[in-house]
Design a protein around this motif. Structure first.
Motif, PDB file in Angstrom:
ATOM      1  N   GLN A 122      12.439   0.069  34.041  1.00  0.00           N
ATOM      2  CA  GLN A 122      13.594  -0.035  33.140  1.00  0.00           C
ATOM      3  C   GLN A 122      14.739   0.908  33.498  1.00  0.00           C
ATOM      4  OE1 GLN A 122      10.647   0.710  30.101  1.00  0.00           O
ATOM      5  NE2 GLN A 122      11.478  -0.974  28.880  1.00  0.00           N
ATOM      6  N   ILE A 123      14.423   2.021  34.167  1.00  0.00           N
ATOM      7  CA  ILE A 123      15.436   3.021  34.524  1.00  0.00           C
ATOM      8  C   ILE A 123      15.125   3.543  35.927  1.00  0.00           C
ATOM      9  CG2 ILE A 123      16.420   5.288  33.959  1.00  0.00           C
ATOM     10  CD1 ILE A 123      15.583   4.792  31.032  1.00  0.00           C
ATOM     11  N   ILE A 124      16.160   3.753  36.724  1.00  0.00           N
ATOM     12  CA  ILE A 124      16.022   4.431  38.022  1.00  0.00           C
ATOM     13  C   ILE A 124      16.503   5.860  37.850  1.00  0.00           C
ATOM     14  CG2 ILE A 124      16.775   4.514  40.422  1.00  0.00           C
ATOM     15  CD1 ILE A 124      14.939   2.146  39.819  1.00  0.00           C
ATOM     16  N   SER A 125      15.610   6.812  38.103  1.00  0.00           N
ATOM     17  CA  SER A 125      15.967   8.220  37.910  1.00  0.00           C
ATOM     18  C   SER A 125      16.725   8.763  39.117  1.00  0.00           C
ATOM     19  CB  SER A 125      14.707   9.063  37.666  1.00  0.00           C
ATOM     20  OG  SER A 125      13.793   8.940  38.745  1.00  0.00           O
ATOM     21  N   HIS A 126      17.717   9.594  38.811  1.00  0.00           N
ATOM     22  CA  HIS A 126      18.558  10.315  39.791  1.00  0.00           C
ATOM     23  C   HIS A 126      18.780   9.572  41.112  1.00  0.00           C
ATOM     24  CE1 HIS A 126      14.575  11.601  41.254  1.00  0.00           C
ATOM     25  NE2 HIS A 126      14.365  12.192  40.086  1.00  0.00           N
ATOM     26  N   PRO A 127      19.316   8.347  41.079  1.00  0.00           N
ATOM     27  CA  PRO A 127      19.545   7.618  42.332  1.00  0.00           C
ATOM     28  C   PRO A 127      20.588   8.283  43.227  1.00  0.00           C
ATOM     29  CG  PRO A 127      20.626   6.494  40.509  1.00  0.00           C
ATOM     30  CD  PRO A 127      19.769   7.567  39.907  1.00  0.00           C
ATOM     31  N   SER A 155      20.245  17.324  35.934  1.00  0.00           N
ATOM     32  CA  SER A 155      19.514  18.333  36.699  1.00  0.00           C
ATOM     33  C   SER A 155      19.894  18.326  38.173  1.00  0.00           C
ATOM     34  CB  SER A 155      18.007  18.103  36.547  1.00  0.00           C
ATOM     35  OG  SER A 155      17.267  19.021  37.302  1.00  0.00           O
ATOM     36  N   SER A 156      20.166  17.135  38.723  1.00  0.00           N
ATOM     37  CA  SER A 156      20.532  17.026  40.139  1.00  0.00           C
ATOM     38  C   SER A 156      21.807  17.783  40.473  1.00  0.00           C
ATOM     39  CB  SER A 156      20.722  15.554  40.523  1.00  0.00           C
ATOM     40  OG  SER A 156      19.558  14.816  40.299  1.00  0.00           O
ATOM     41  N   LEU A 186      22.646   8.425  30.717  1.00  0.00           N
ATOM     42  CA  LEU A 186      22.682   9.847  31.052  1.00  0.00           C
ATOM     43  C   LEU A 186      21.287  10.422  30.872  1.00  0.00           C
ATOM     44  CD1 LEU A 186      25.952  10.973  29.212  1.00  0.00           C
ATOM     45  CD2 LEU A 186      25.707   9.850  31.443  1.00  0.00           C
ATOM     46  N   GLY A 187      20.882  11.299  31.796  1.00  0.00           N
ATOM     47  CA  GLY A 187      19.558  11.900  31.704  1.00  0.00           C
ATOM     48  C   GLY A 187      19.606  13.395  31.941  1.00  0.00           C
ATOM     49  N   SER A 188      18.897  14.138  31.096  1.00  0.00           N
ATOM     50  CA  SER A 188      18.832  15.589  31.290  1.00  0.00           C
ATOM     51  C   SER A 188      17.823  15.964  32.368  1.00  0.00           C
ATOM     52  CB  SER A 188      18.444  16.283  29.979  1.00  0.00           C
ATOM     53  OG  SER A 188      17.101  15.974  29.629  1.00  0.00           O
ATOM     54  N   ASP A 189      16.741  15.172  32.496  1.00  0.00           N
ATOM     55  CA  ASP A 189      15.626  15.524  33.383  1.00  0.00           C
ATOM     56  C   ASP A 189      15.093  16.912  33.024  1.00  0.00           C
ATOM     57  OD1 ASP A 189      13.755  15.364  35.395  1.00  0.00           O
ATOM     58  OD2 ASP A 189      15.202  15.248  37.043  1.00  0.00           O
ATOM     59  N   ALA A 190      15.017  17.183  31.723  1.00  0.00           N
ATOM     60  CA  ALA A 190      14.630  18.518  31.246  1.00  0.00           C
ATOM     61  C   ALA A 190      13.187  18.832  31.617  1.00  0.00           C
ATOM     62  CB  ALA A 190      14.813  18.599  29.737  1.00  0.00           C
ATOM     63  N   TYR A 201      26.708  19.181  33.216  1.00  0.00           N
ATOM     64  CA  TYR A 201      27.285  18.916  34.533  1.00  0.00           C
ATOM     65  C   TYR A 201      27.757  17.472  34.684  1.00  0.00           C
ATOM     66  CZ  TYR A 201      25.296  23.453  35.657  1.00  0.00           C
ATOM     67  OH  TYR A 201      24.980  24.792  35.653  1.00  0.00           O
ATOM     68  N   LEU A 202      27.448  16.642  33.709  1.00  0.00           N
ATOM     69  CA  LEU A 202      27.847  15.238  33.773  1.00  0.00           C
ATOM     70  C   LEU A 202      29.234  14.997  33.203  1.00  0.00           C
ATOM     71  CD1 LEU A 202      24.547  13.426  32.699  1.00  0.00           C
ATOM     72  CD2 LEU A 202      25.255  14.236  34.960  1.00  0.00           C
ATOM     73  N   TYR A 203      29.614  15.772  32.189  1.00  0.00           N
ATOM     74  CA  TYR A 203      30.886  15.514  31.516  1.00  0.00           C
ATOM     75  C   TYR A 203      32.092  15.567  32.455  1.00  0.00           C
ATOM     76  CZ  TYR A 203      28.103  15.983  27.255  1.00  0.00           C
ATOM     77  OH  TYR A 203      27.149  15.811  26.279  1.00  0.00           O
ATOM     78  N   PRO A 204      32.164  16.525  33.389  1.00  0.00           N
ATOM     79  CA  PRO A 204      33.313  16.516  34.308  1.00  0.00           C
ATOM     80  C   PRO A 204      33.365  15.254  35.174  1.00  0.00           C
ATOM     81  CG  PRO A 204      32.250  18.665  34.314  1.00  0.00           C
ATOM     82  CD  PRO A 204      31.347  17.756  33.564  1.00  0.00           C
ATOM     83  N   LEU A 205      32.219  14.696  35.528  1.00  0.00           N
ATOM     84  CA  LEU A 205      32.196  13.473  36.325  1.00  0.00           C
ATOM     85  C   LEU A 205      32.660  12.276  35.508  1.00  0.00           C
ATOM     86  CD1 LEU A 205      30.472  15.435  38.045  1.00  0.00           C
ATOM     87  CD2 LEU A 205      29.013  13.490  38.622  1.00  0.00           C
ATOM     88  N   LEU A 206      32.243  12.234  34.254  1.00  0.00           N
ATOM     89  CA  LEU A 206      32.692  11.151  33.372  1.00  0.00           C
ATOM     90  C   LEU A 206      34.196  11.219  33.153  1.00  0.00           C
ATOM     91  CD1 LEU A 206      29.821  11.349  30.722  1.00  0.00           C
ATOM     92  CD2 LEU A 206      30.048   9.657  32.553  1.00  0.00           C
ATOM     93  N   GLN A 207      34.698  12.432  33.018  1.00  0.00           N
ATOM     94  CA  GLN A 207      36.139  12.610  32.819  1.00  0.00           C
ATOM     95  C   GLN A 207      36.915  12.244  34.077  1.00  0.00           C
ATOM     96  OE1 GLN A 207      36.284  16.694  31.585  1.00  0.00           O
ATOM     97  NE2 GLN A 207      35.633  16.238  29.482  1.00  0.00           N
TER      98      GLN A 207
END
Length: 231
Positions: A122-127, A155-156, A186-190, A201-207
């Motif tokens: 259902q999901i591909i992690s950190h491609p 996390s990546s 979006l995934g934290s991979d916590a 670290y994702l928000y700057p990429l989305l912006q």
């Protein structure tokens, strides 16, 4: 929907600590996805067979318990069979350096597209983490066709991970998904409770890509459930 507990062997919080952290952050739904056996020190298959004993409601938060399944090679082989996967609430698959047999960029992409098309995944992690060389456009198009979500992984992008291609790769994935109107997750991979739902670290990429909010499926539980590929 992508977190790990001490059961994965290299994470540092218990299942209950992760659930409590999610509840304290106001989450309504939390996915806990332990590594399957290809990663050293992680769960034996019996762990996943016994998930039925764990309550799916805890500290006022709903849990989905599943696995991050390893993609083993450029042929798209994975280290979980259908019997195991049928027992899971959520099924993620990703490439990990410790258990992946590399091919050429074209071969790696072929294997990844095969996994995207797998009816149980259902999901591909950190491609975009750069572990394997991949062409992202065929993956995005396969995601659009099959409904398997591509993860943008926080996390990546942590500087301590030293994944030098992760930022540019994830920007490319976001731009392609925006162009083709393909939703992402979006995934934290916590790997510790403090990182649950951490997307800093994702928000700057989305912006930077001006990525549409309506293409982020975990912006609400209802949207996520509607977009999650049904098994």
């Amino acid at each position: 929907m992508h977190t790990h507990t001490i059961a994965s062997g290299h994470a540092y919080s218990t299942l209950q600590e992760m659930a409590k952290a999610g509840a304290e952050k106001g989450l309504k739904l939390l996915g806990i996805t332990e590594h399957t056996p290809g990663i050293p020190g992680t769960c034996d298959p019996i762990y996943f067979r016994n998930l039925h004993v764990v309550p799916r409601q805890m500290y006022g938060i709903e849990l989905m318990l599943g696995a991050e399944i390893n993609i083993l090679d450029a042929k798209g082989n994975i280290d979980a069979d259908e019997e195991l996967m049928r027992r899971l609430d959520i099924r993620i698959a990703g490439i990990h350096l410790l258990c992946y047999e590399h091919g050429t960029r074209e071969e790696n992409t072929y294997g990844m597209v095969k996994v995207i098309r797998h009816p149980y995944i259902q999901i591909i992690s950190h491609p975009g983490d750069g572990t394997a060389q991949l062409d992202f456009e065929p993956m995005v198009l396969a995601s659009k066709e099959c409904g398997t979500l591509l993860e943008i992984n926080n996390s990546s992008l942590k500087p301590t991970r030293n994944k030098v291609d992760a930022r540019n790769n994830n920007l490319e994935i976001l731009r392609l998904c925006k162009h083709y109107e393909v939703p992402v997750i979006l995934g934290s991979d916590a790997h510790i409770s403090f990182d649950v739902a951490n997307y800093e670290y994702l928000y700057p990429l989305l912006q930077k890509t001006e990525f549409p909010e309506e293409l982020i499926v975990n912006r609400s539980v209802e949207v996520f459930r509607n977009c999650l590929k049904k098994i």
